[in-house]
Design a protein around this motif. Structure first.
Motif, PDB file in Angstrom:
ATOM      1  N   GLU A  46       1.123  -1.295  -0.040  1.00  0.00           N
ATOM      2  CA  GLU A  46      -0.109   0.085   0.307  1.00  0.00           C
ATOM      3  C   GLU A  46       0.831   1.467  -0.010  1.00  0.00           C
ATOM      4  O   GLU A  46       0.615   2.200  -0.570  1.00  0.00           O
ATOM      5  CB  GLU A  46      -0.984   0.341   0.952  1.00  0.00           C
ATOM      6  CG  GLU A  46      -2.214  -0.756   1.123  1.00  0.00           C
ATOM      7  CD  GLU A  46      -2.831  -0.468   2.602  1.00  0.00           C
ATOM      8  OE1 GLU A  46      -2.614  -0.408   2.960  1.00  0.00           O
ATOM      9  OE2 GLU A  46      -4.021  -2.219   2.041  1.00  0.00           O
ATOM     10  N   ALA A  47       1.936   1.226   0.550  1.00  0.00           N
ATOM     11  CA  ALA A  47       2.791   2.621   0.978  1.00  0.00           C
ATOM     12  C   ALA A  47       3.491   2.765  -1.108  1.00  0.00           C
ATOM     13  O   ALA A  47       3.691   3.779  -1.066  1.00  0.00           O
ATOM     14  CB  ALA A  47       3.845   2.180   1.760  1.00  0.00           C
ATOM     15  N   ILE A  48       3.788   1.356  -1.459  1.00  0.00           N
ATOM     16  CA  ILE A  48       4.765   1.137  -2.815  1.00  0.00           C
ATOM     17  C   ILE A  48       3.411   2.370  -4.135  1.00  0.00           C
ATOM     18  O   ILE A  48       3.502   3.132  -4.198  1.00  0.00           O
ATOM     19  CB  ILE A  48       4.351   0.578  -3.055  1.00  0.00           C
ATOM     20  CG1 ILE A  48       6.195   0.042  -2.676  1.00  0.00           C
ATOM     21  CG2 ILE A  48       5.368   0.301  -4.245  1.00  0.00           C
ATOM     22  CD1 ILE A  48       6.191  -1.480  -2.730  1.00  0.00           C
ATOM     23  N   ASN A  49       1.333   2.026  -3.720  1.00  0.00           N
ATOM     24  CA  ASN A  49       0.614   2.614  -4.200  1.00  0.00           C
ATOM     25  C   ASN A  49       0.047   4.093  -4.139  1.00  0.00           C
ATOM     26  O   ASN A  49       0.417   4.614  -5.218  1.00  0.00           O
ATOM     27  CB  ASN A  49      -0.478   1.817  -3.838  1.00  0.00           C
ATOM     28  CG  ASN A  49      -0.527   0.018  -4.309  1.00  0.00           C
ATOM     29  OD1 ASN A  49       0.685  -0.001  -5.464  1.00  0.00           O
ATOM     30  ND2 ASN A  49      -1.756  -0.263  -4.656  1.00  0.00           N
ATOM     31  N   GLN A  50       0.441   4.513  -2.446  1.00  0.00           N
ATOM     32  CA  GLN A  50       0.337   5.683  -1.897  1.00  0.00           C
ATOM     33  C   GLN A  50       1.441   6.855  -2.826  1.00  0.00           C
ATOM     34  O   GLN A  50       1.297   7.372  -3.029  1.00  0.00           O
ATOM     35  CB  GLN A  50       0.944   5.976  -0.511  1.00  0.00           C
ATOM     36  CG  GLN A  50      -0.898   5.314   0.178  1.00  0.00           C
ATOM     37  CD  GLN A  50      -0.519   4.791   1.562  1.00  0.00           C
ATOM     38  OE1 GLN A  50       0.399   5.316   1.982  1.00  0.00           O
ATOM     39  NE2 GLN A  50      -1.474   4.516   2.369  1.00  0.00           N
ATOM     40  N   LEU A  51       2.750   5.951  -2.711  1.00  0.00           N
ATOM     41  CA  LEU A  51       3.683   7.147  -3.894  1.00  0.00           C
ATOM     42  C   LEU A  51       3.446   7.369  -5.288  1.00  0.00           C
ATOM     43  O   LEU A  51       3.837   8.358  -5.329  1.00  0.00           O
ATOM     44  CB  LEU A  51       5.418   6.210  -3.368  1.00  0.00           C
ATOM     45  CG  LEU A  51       5.885   6.417  -2.271  1.00  0.00           C
ATOM     46  CD1 LEU A  51       7.351   6.066  -1.786  1.00  0.00           C
ATOM     47  CD2 LEU A  51       6.140   8.002  -1.794  1.00  0.00           C
ATOM     48  N   TYR A  52       3.703   5.940  -5.257  1.00  0.00           N
ATOM     49  CA  TYR A  52       2.581   5.922  -6.695  1.00  0.00           C
ATOM     50  C   TYR A  52       1.755   6.981  -7.203  1.00  0.00           C
ATOM     51  O   TYR A  52       1.667   8.001  -8.389  1.00  0.00           O
ATOM     52  CB  TYR A  52       2.177   4.421  -7.260  1.00  0.00           C
ATOM     53  CG  TYR A  52       1.410   4.917  -8.644  1.00  0.00           C
ATOM     54  CD1 TYR A  52       2.629   4.102  -9.836  1.00  0.00           C
ATOM     55  CD2 TYR A  52      -0.179   5.097  -9.345  1.00  0.00           C
ATOM     56  CE1 TYR A  52       2.073   4.299 -11.107  1.00  0.00           C
ATOM     57  CE2 TYR A  52      -0.399   4.972 -10.473  1.00  0.00           C
ATOM     58  CZ  TYR A  52       0.027   5.049 -11.468  1.00  0.00           C
ATOM     59  OH  TYR A  52      -0.159   5.226 -12.571  1.00  0.00           O
ATOM     60  N   TRP A  53       0.616   7.312  -6.472  1.00  0.00           N
ATOM     61  CA  TRP A  53      -0.712   8.325  -6.370  1.00  0.00           C
ATOM     62  C   TRP A  53       0.083   9.165  -6.755  1.00  0.00           C
ATOM     63  O   TRP A  53      -0.306  10.674  -7.298  1.00  0.00           O
ATOM     64  CB  TRP A  53      -1.786   7.827  -5.756  1.00  0.00           C
ATOM     65  CG  TRP A  53      -2.208   6.429  -6.408  1.00  0.00           C
ATOM     66  CD1 TRP A  53      -3.065   5.427  -6.197  1.00  0.00           C
ATOM     67  CD2 TRP A  53      -2.762   6.890  -7.753  1.00  0.00           C
ATOM     68  NE1 TRP A  53      -3.669   4.341  -6.856  1.00  0.00           N
ATOM     69  CE2 TRP A  53      -4.060   5.402  -8.357  1.00  0.00           C
ATOM     70  CE3 TRP A  53      -3.482   7.438  -8.535  1.00  0.00           C
ATOM     71  CZ2 TRP A  53      -3.945   5.195  -8.701  1.00  0.00           C
ATOM     72  CZ3 TRP A  53      -3.956   7.085  -9.766  1.00  0.00           C
ATOM     73  CH2 TRP A  53      -4.773   6.038  -9.830  1.00  0.00           C
ATOM     74  N   PHE A  54       0.966   9.290  -5.015  1.00  0.00           N
ATOM     75  CA  PHE A  54       1.963  11.195  -5.184  1.00  0.00           C
ATOM     76  C   PHE A  54       2.198  11.525  -6.174  1.00  0.00           C
ATOM     77  O   PHE A  54       2.017  12.179  -6.370  1.00  0.00           O
ATOM     78  CB  PHE A  54       2.529  10.540  -3.839  1.00  0.00           C
ATOM     79  CG  PHE A  54       2.891  12.356  -3.138  1.00  0.00           C
ATOM     80  CD1 PHE A  54       2.619  13.327  -2.706  1.00  0.00           C
ATOM     81  CD2 PHE A  54       4.810  11.727  -3.675  1.00  0.00           C
ATOM     82  CE1 PHE A  54       2.714  13.845  -2.589  1.00  0.00           C
ATOM     83  CE2 PHE A  54       5.422  13.266  -3.157  1.00  0.00           C
ATOM     84  CZ  PHE A  54       4.656  14.271  -3.072  1.00  0.00           C
ATOM     85  N   PHE A  56       1.756  10.168  -9.469  1.00  0.00           N
ATOM     86  CA  PHE A  56       0.910  10.367 -10.564  1.00  0.00           C
ATOM     87  C   PHE A  56       0.770  11.733 -10.109  1.00  0.00           C
ATOM     88  O   PHE A  56       0.271  12.571 -11.699  1.00  0.00           O
ATOM     89  CB  PHE A  56       0.383   9.235 -10.344  1.00  0.00           C
ATOM     90  CG  PHE A  56      -0.802   9.017 -12.336  1.00  0.00           C
ATOM     91  CD1 PHE A  56      -0.014   8.419 -12.688  1.00  0.00           C
ATOM     92  CD2 PHE A  56      -1.560  10.297 -11.214  1.00  0.00           C
ATOM     93  CE1 PHE A  56      -1.552   8.706 -13.611  1.00  0.00           C
ATOM     94  CE2 PHE A  56      -2.763   9.799 -12.801  1.00  0.00           C
ATOM     95  CZ  PHE A  56      -2.535   9.568 -13.560  1.00  0.00           C
ATOM     96  N   GLY A  57      -0.288  12.544  -9.495  1.00  0.00           N
ATOM     97  CA  GLY A  57      -0.885  13.562  -8.993  1.00  0.00           C
ATOM     98  C   GLY A  57      -0.227  14.512  -9.665  1.00  0.00           C
ATOM     99  O   GLY A  57      -0.925  15.015 -10.212  1.00  0.00           O
ATOM    100  N   ILE A  58       0.787  15.157  -8.974  1.00  0.00           N
ATOM    101  CA  ILE A  58       1.538  15.634  -9.035  1.00  0.00           C
ATOM    102  C   ILE A  58       2.128  16.040 -10.663  1.00  0.00           C
ATOM    103  O   ILE A  58       2.016  16.990 -11.862  1.00  0.00           O
ATOM    104  CB  ILE A  58       2.798  16.303  -8.429  1.00  0.00           C
ATOM    105  CG1 ILE A  58       2.631  15.598  -6.873  1.00  0.00           C
ATOM    106  CG2 ILE A  58       4.050  16.946  -9.309  1.00  0.00           C
ATOM    107  CD1 ILE A  58       3.327  16.040  -5.688  1.00  0.00           C
ATOM    108  N   CYS A  59       2.529  15.021 -11.382  1.00  0.00           N
ATOM    109  CA  CYS A  59       2.687  14.560 -12.837  1.00  0.00           C
ATOM    110  C   CYS A  59       1.415  14.661 -13.775  1.00  0.00           C
ATOM    111  O   CYS A  59       1.567  15.837 -14.504  1.00  0.00           O
ATOM    112  CB  CYS A  59       3.166  13.427 -13.349  1.00  0.00           C
ATOM    113  SG  CYS A  59       5.027  12.985 -13.017  1.00  0.00           S
TER     114      CYS A  59
END
Ligand code: CUA
Length: 347
Positions: A46-54, A56-59
């Motif tokens: 889940e921590a990996i997914n949260q980083l992904y979305w973080f 991704f959101g900025i990009c």
């Protein structure tokens, strides 16, 4: 007027195409078929997914902002029929305020991403929280199967059983080439590299069956080197391990290990009945029941000049009892066992 309409339509199409990946990612969360990562059965995943979305959101915000500005500027400042042929736009070289702004914004974004990632690393590696009571399992990547060794030496191939809510340490090694253990919905991936022990820490949180793959190209059967992780209750885990006990004595456990060793190692290339497939037929070969010859073959592999490809050293790292289990299973299988009078090293 006609040119304006063409420009607007072209701009709309370009924007729609550019936004398509973002829309796809947003409408298919948890889908491997989409661009979003799947839901995770462990806090580290889940921590990996949260980083992904973080990230991704900025990009996504930057991407949409830049594309929208680009298209607006193309429309707003395009050459018009009344524009003089030698017209030039306003020159902004040396505009200090503008240059500071466009340096500062990306710098701040990169620093924010770096800080958040660094802060989250312990969660990604599952090194936070209580790790007493840790279960250590050895994970061996082989061409072309996964071999799991539990703390008391029990062996399973391709399928790993783990207890839920208990910290797990996987020690990954390889006996031939680089492999990579990746169970998409459990946590991140980790390489299995010859001559090195890599660790992967996790704590399965949700009971269930998780499918995984080898994520490093490792040879002709790389694509069919899957693995399954069954996350079960602590009680069920204990009983599953109990079922594996006795692999080193003749009996059902030994035959089960022998059968797994045949099906998940030999049969993948030589066919389920040893009838030949990717590799030549071996059913009823005397080598199958000749412990010494078989040991050498499984340790060294074989490169026969008139056969395309070569056999990898599939049995490296096997203890003697696994070899005995394989031979016991082959002897018990009338399709595979060589005729009695021939048994002993002819193949
Ligand atoms: Cu093992 Cu790819």
């Amino acid at each position: 007027m006609g040119r304006t309409i063409v420009a607007i339509v072209a701009a709309a199409v370009a924007l729609a195409l550019a936004a398509l990946p973002i829309v796809l990612a947003l409408v298919s969360p948890g889908g491997l078929g989409g661009l979003a990562p799947p839901d995770q059965g462990s806090p580290s995943g889940e921590a990996i997914n949260q980083l992904y979305w973080f990230v991704f959101g900025i990009c996504a915000v930057v991407f949409v902002g830049v594309e929208v500005a680009l298209i607006l500027f193309i429309l707003r400042f395009r050459r018009r029929p009344t524009t003089p042929a030698d017209a030039e736009g306003p020159q902004i070289h040396g505009n200090t305020r503008l240059e500071i702004i466009w340096t500062l914004i990306p710098s701040v974004i990169l620093v924010v991403i770096a800080v958040v990632v660094l802060v989250r690393i312990p969660a990604v590696h599952a090194t936070d929280g209580d790790r007493s009571n840790e279960l250590v399992v050895r994970v061996e990547g082989h061409q072309f199967y996964w071999r799991y060794v539990y703390p008391d030496g029990e062996i399973s191939l391709d399928t790993l059983v783990l207890p839920v809510d208990r910290p797990v340490k996987l020690e990954l090694v390889s006996y031939d080439v680089n492999h990579s253990w990746w169970v998409h919905e459990l946590t991140g991936k980790q390489d299995a590299i010859p001559g090195q022990v890599n660790e992967l820490l996790l704590r399965p949180r949700v009971e269930g069956t998780y499918e995984g793959d080898c994520a490093e190209f490792c040879g002709v059967l790389h694509a069919v080197m899957p693995t399954t992780v069954e996350v079960v209750s602590g009680q069920e885990y204990a009983s599953r391990i109990e079922q594996l006990a006795g692999q080193d004595q003749s009996g059902d456990s030994q035959l089960a290990l022998g059968r797994q060793s045949w099906e998940r190692t030999c049969a993948k290339c030589h066919g389920p009945a040893g009838q030949g497939d990717l590799a030549p037929p071996i059913a009823r070969s005397g080598t199958l029941v000749d412990a010494e010859a078989l040991r050498m073959l499984l340790d060294e592999g074989l490169d026969t000049p008139d056969v395309e490809g070569s056999m990898p050293p599939v049995g490296r790292g096997w203890p003697a009892f696994q070899l005995e289990a394989l031979i016991a299973y082959i002897r018990s299988n009338e399709d595979l066992a060589p005729p009695e009078q021939d048994g002993g090293g002819s193949g």
